[in-house]
Design a protein around this motif. Structure first.
Motif, PDB file in Angstrom:
ATOM      1  N   ASP A  35       1.491  -1.503   0.052  1.00  0.00           N
ATOM      2  CA  ASP A  35       0.291  -0.060   0.028  1.00  0.00           C
ATOM      3  C   ASP A  35       0.832   1.457  -0.035  1.00  0.00           C
ATOM      4  O   ASP A  35       0.376   1.879  -0.403  1.00  0.00           O
ATOM      5  N   PHE A  36       2.378   1.124   0.633  1.00  0.00           N
ATOM      6  CA  PHE A  36       2.615   2.433   0.802  1.00  0.00           C
ATOM      7  C   PHE A  36       3.418   2.797  -0.732  1.00  0.00           C
ATOM      8  O   PHE A  36       3.492   3.693  -1.072  1.00  0.00           O
ATOM      9  N   ILE A  37       4.189   1.693  -1.098  1.00  0.00           N
ATOM     10  CA  ILE A  37       4.456   1.859  -2.533  1.00  0.00           C
ATOM     11  C   ILE A  37       3.880   2.264  -3.497  1.00  0.00           C
ATOM     12  O   ILE A  37       3.888   3.107  -4.204  1.00  0.00           O
ATOM     13  N   THR A  38       2.320   1.989  -3.432  1.00  0.00           N
ATOM     14  CA  THR A  38       1.307   2.322  -4.284  1.00  0.00           C
ATOM     15  C   THR A  38       0.858   3.745  -4.556  1.00  0.00           C
ATOM     16  O   THR A  38       0.881   4.209  -5.407  1.00  0.00           O
ATOM     17  N   LYS A  39       0.958   3.765  -3.237  1.00  0.00           N
ATOM     18  CA  LYS A  39       0.409   5.663  -3.280  1.00  0.00           C
ATOM     19  C   LYS A  39       1.413   6.308  -2.774  1.00  0.00           C
ATOM     20  O   LYS A  39       1.126   7.218  -3.538  1.00  0.00           O
ATOM     21  N   SER A  40       2.154   5.969  -2.842  1.00  0.00           N
ATOM     22  CA  SER A  40       4.192   6.534  -2.916  1.00  0.00           C
ATOM     23  C   SER A  40       4.088   6.651  -4.814  1.00  0.00           C
ATOM     24  O   SER A  40       4.475   7.963  -5.122  1.00  0.00           O
ATOM     25  N   CYS A  41       3.519   5.943  -5.693  1.00  0.00           N
ATOM     26  CA  CYS A  41       3.644   6.027  -6.774  1.00  0.00           C
ATOM     27  C   CYS A  41       2.513   6.726  -7.657  1.00  0.00           C
ATOM     28  O   CYS A  41       2.875   7.698  -7.982  1.00  0.00           O
ATOM     29  N   VAL A  42       1.363   6.059  -6.500  1.00  0.00           N
ATOM     30  CA  VAL A  42       0.526   6.899  -7.449  1.00  0.00           C
ATOM     31  C   VAL A  42       0.772   8.611  -6.984  1.00  0.00           C
ATOM     32  O   VAL A  42      -0.279   9.304  -8.005  1.00  0.00           O
ATOM     33  N   TYR A  43       0.732   9.348  -5.837  1.00  0.00           N
ATOM     34  CA  TYR A  43       0.698  10.400  -5.328  1.00  0.00           C
ATOM     35  C   TYR A  43       1.481  11.228  -5.366  1.00  0.00           C
ATOM     36  O   TYR A  43       1.763  12.463  -4.727  1.00  0.00           O
ATOM     37  N   SER A  44       2.930  10.709  -6.240  1.00  0.00           N
ATOM     38  CA  SER A  44       4.165  11.553  -6.032  1.00  0.00           C
ATOM     39  C   SER A  44       4.308  12.473  -7.257  1.00  0.00           C
ATOM     40  O   SER A  44       3.422  11.839  -8.512  1.00  0.00           O
ATOM     41  N   ASN A  45       5.215  13.397  -7.424  1.00  0.00           N
ATOM     42  CA  ASN A  45       5.777  14.047  -8.473  1.00  0.00           C
ATOM     43  C   ASN A  45       6.269  13.156  -9.669  1.00  0.00           C
ATOM     44  O   ASN A  45       6.758  12.083  -9.151  1.00  0.00           O
ATOM     45  N   ILE A  46       6.023  13.679 -10.824  1.00  0.00           N
ATOM     46  CA  ILE A  46       6.175  12.295 -12.182  1.00  0.00           C
ATOM     47  C   ILE A  46       6.971  13.262 -12.115  1.00  0.00           C
ATOM     48  O   ILE A  46       7.237  15.259 -13.311  1.00  0.00           O
ATOM     49  N   VAL A  47       8.598  12.620 -12.569  1.00  0.00           N
ATOM     50  CA  VAL A  47      10.024  13.510 -12.977  1.00  0.00           C
ATOM     51  C   VAL A  47      10.489  13.079 -14.557  1.00  0.00           C
ATOM     52  O   VAL A  47      10.408  11.957 -14.474  1.00  0.00           O
ATOM     53  N   VAL A  48       9.889  13.700 -15.623  1.00  0.00           N
ATOM     54  CA  VAL A  48      10.272  13.315 -17.125  1.00  0.00           C
ATOM     55  C   VAL A  48      11.426  13.589 -17.233  1.00  0.00           C
ATOM     56  O   VAL A  48      12.067  14.966 -17.501  1.00  0.00           O
ATOM     57  N   VAL A  49      12.384  12.873 -17.951  1.00  0.00           N
ATOM     58  CA  VAL A  49      13.280  13.185 -18.050  1.00  0.00           C
ATOM     59  C   VAL A  49      13.170  13.835 -19.259  1.00  0.00           C
ATOM     60  O   VAL A  49      12.786  13.306 -20.651  1.00  0.00           O
ATOM     61  N   GLY A  50      14.398  14.594 -19.429  1.00  0.00           N
ATOM     62  CA  GLY A  50      13.940  15.561 -21.278  1.00  0.00           C
ATOM     63  C   GLY A  50      14.423  15.479 -22.356  1.00  0.00           C
ATOM     64  O   GLY A  50      15.170  15.744 -22.968  1.00  0.00           O
ATOM     65  N   LYS A  51      14.047  14.082 -22.808  1.00  0.00           N
ATOM     66  CA  LYS A  51      14.689  13.451 -23.543  1.00  0.00           C
ATOM     67  C   LYS A  51      13.477  13.022 -25.032  1.00  0.00           C
ATOM     68  O   LYS A  51      12.276  12.925 -25.113  1.00  0.00           O
ATOM     69  N   LYS A  52      14.087  13.820 -26.418  1.00  0.00           N
ATOM     70  CA  LYS A  52      13.230  13.360 -27.579  1.00  0.00           C
ATOM     71  C   LYS A  52      12.011  12.178 -26.936  1.00  0.00           C
ATOM     72  O   LYS A  52      10.632  12.466 -27.462  1.00  0.00           O
ATOM     73  N   GLU A  53      12.561  11.997 -26.899  1.00  0.00           N
ATOM     74  CA  GLU A  53      12.112  10.516 -26.851  1.00  0.00           C
ATOM     75  C   GLU A  53      10.301   9.992 -26.142  1.00  0.00           C
ATOM     76  O   GLU A  53       9.240  10.047 -26.519  1.00  0.00           O
ATOM     77  N   ASN A  54      11.123  10.711 -24.734  1.00  0.00           N
ATOM     78  CA  ASN A  54      10.060  10.950 -23.920  1.00  0.00           C
ATOM     79  C   ASN A  54       8.967  11.680 -24.627  1.00  0.00           C
ATOM     80  O   ASN A  54       7.450  11.859 -23.853  1.00  0.00           O
ATOM     81  N   ILE A  55       9.171  12.683 -23.865  1.00  0.00           N
ATOM     82  CA  ILE A  55       8.254  13.721 -24.915  1.00  0.00           C
ATOM     83  C   ILE A  55       7.166  13.397 -25.997  1.00  0.00           C
ATOM     84  O   ILE A  55       6.236  13.684 -26.073  1.00  0.00           O
ATOM     85  N   GLN A  56       8.151  12.774 -27.025  1.00  0.00           N
ATOM     86  CA  GLN A  56       7.178  12.259 -28.113  1.00  0.00           C
ATOM     87  C   GLN A  56       6.221  11.305 -28.224  1.00  0.00           C
ATOM     88  O   GLN A  56       5.289  11.396 -28.406  1.00  0.00           O
ATOM     89  N   ARG A  57       6.451  10.639 -26.528  1.00  0.00           N
ATOM     90  CA  ARG A  57       5.282   9.631 -26.276  1.00  0.00           C
ATOM     91  C   ARG A  57       4.682   9.950 -25.866  1.00  0.00           C
ATOM     92  O   ARG A  57       3.166   9.819 -25.636  1.00  0.00           O
ATOM     93  N   ILE A  58       4.574  10.810 -25.070  1.00  0.00           N
ATOM     94  CA  ILE A  58       3.666  12.265 -23.862  1.00  0.00           C
ATOM     95  C   ILE A  58       2.589  12.566 -25.270  1.00  0.00           C
ATOM     96  O   ILE A  58       1.296  12.576 -25.265  1.00  0.00           O
ATOM     97  N   VAL A  59       3.196  13.683 -26.501  1.00  0.00           N
ATOM     98  CA  VAL A  59       2.625  14.160 -27.865  1.00  0.00           C
ATOM     99  C   VAL A  59       1.687  13.238 -28.104  1.00  0.00           C
ATOM    100  O   VAL A  59       0.953  13.296 -28.911  1.00  0.00           O
ATOM    101  N   ASP A  60       2.203  11.868 -28.734  1.00  0.00           N
ATOM    102  CA  ASP A  60       1.195  10.854 -29.294  1.00  0.00           C
ATOM    103  C   ASP A  60       0.000   9.914 -28.673  1.00  0.00           C
ATOM    104  O   ASP A  60      -1.042  10.061 -28.897  1.00  0.00           O
ATOM    105  N   ALA A  61       0.547  10.374 -27.493  1.00  0.00           N
ATOM    106  CA  ALA A  61      -0.524   9.669 -26.306  1.00  0.00           C
ATOM    107  C   ALA A  61      -2.107  10.187 -26.636  1.00  0.00           C
ATOM    108  O   ALA A  61      -2.498  10.411 -26.261  1.00  0.00           O
ATOM    109  N   LEU A  62      -1.703  12.485 -25.920  1.00  0.00           N
ATOM    110  CA  LEU A  62      -2.404  12.725 -26.066  1.00  0.00           C
ATOM    111  C   LEU A  62      -2.773  12.822 -27.575  1.00  0.00           C
ATOM    112  O   LEU A  62      -3.988  13.040 -27.585  1.00  0.00           O
TER     113      LEU A  62
END
Length: 151
Positions: A35-62
């Motif tokens: 439960d601790f790990i689940t809540k930590s993952c769900v409620y924590s901040n997301i840090v995106v590594v600024g690689k072009k591929e990562n940003i492209q995944r977000i754009v593609d999903a949107l």
């Protein structure tokens, strides 16, 4: 049934140091480790590594989400929109997860734009989850009242 789980498993192998920290935090939180790990993952901040591929995944999903939503809107307007309850719940779960993730990513990147997130917004996911449970007692009382009227 033995050997069958309702939900899929997520596993990872942290370093010895990270494991010790996770176990200590879970113990001090008073929660079970899962439960601790689940809540930590769900409620924590997301840090995106600024690689072009990562940003492209977000754009593609949107873009995919936009296409699907446009198709749903077209079907609703034409009267051809039919979903089973199970399909609707799956669609709702998947898109809610995507929307929550995108909002978290944008809020996590606020520092790039020199913007501070108001304290009120920091725990909005927990509030959203609690809001779902606030209506449960109301629905139970309404159901009981409705059943009494029928009897």
């Amino acid at each position: 049934m033995p050997g069958k789980h309702k939900e899929s498993t997520i596993a990872f192998r942290p370093s010895a140091r990270a494991r010790a920290i996770i176990e200590q935090r879970a113990a001090l939180s008073g929660s079970h480790k899962k439960d601790f790990i689940t809540k930590s993952c769900v409620y924590s901040n997301i840090v995106v590594v600024g690689k072009k591929e990562n940003i492209q995944r977000i754009v593609d999903a949107l873009q995919e989400m936009q296409t699907v939503m446009q198709e749903i809107a077209r079907q609703i307007q034409s009267g051809d929109f039919f979903l089973t309850d199970e399909s609707y719940q799956e669609l709702k779960r998947d898109y809610l997860a995507l929307v929550l993730t995108v909002v978290d990513i944008v809020e996590g990147a606020a520092y790039l734009f020199s913007k501070e997130i108001p304290a009120v917004r920091r725990n909005w996911k927990a509030e959203l989850e609690l809001e779902q449970y606030r209506h449960v007692p109301e629905m139970d009382v309404a159901d009981m009242n409705h059943k009494q009227e029928i009897d």
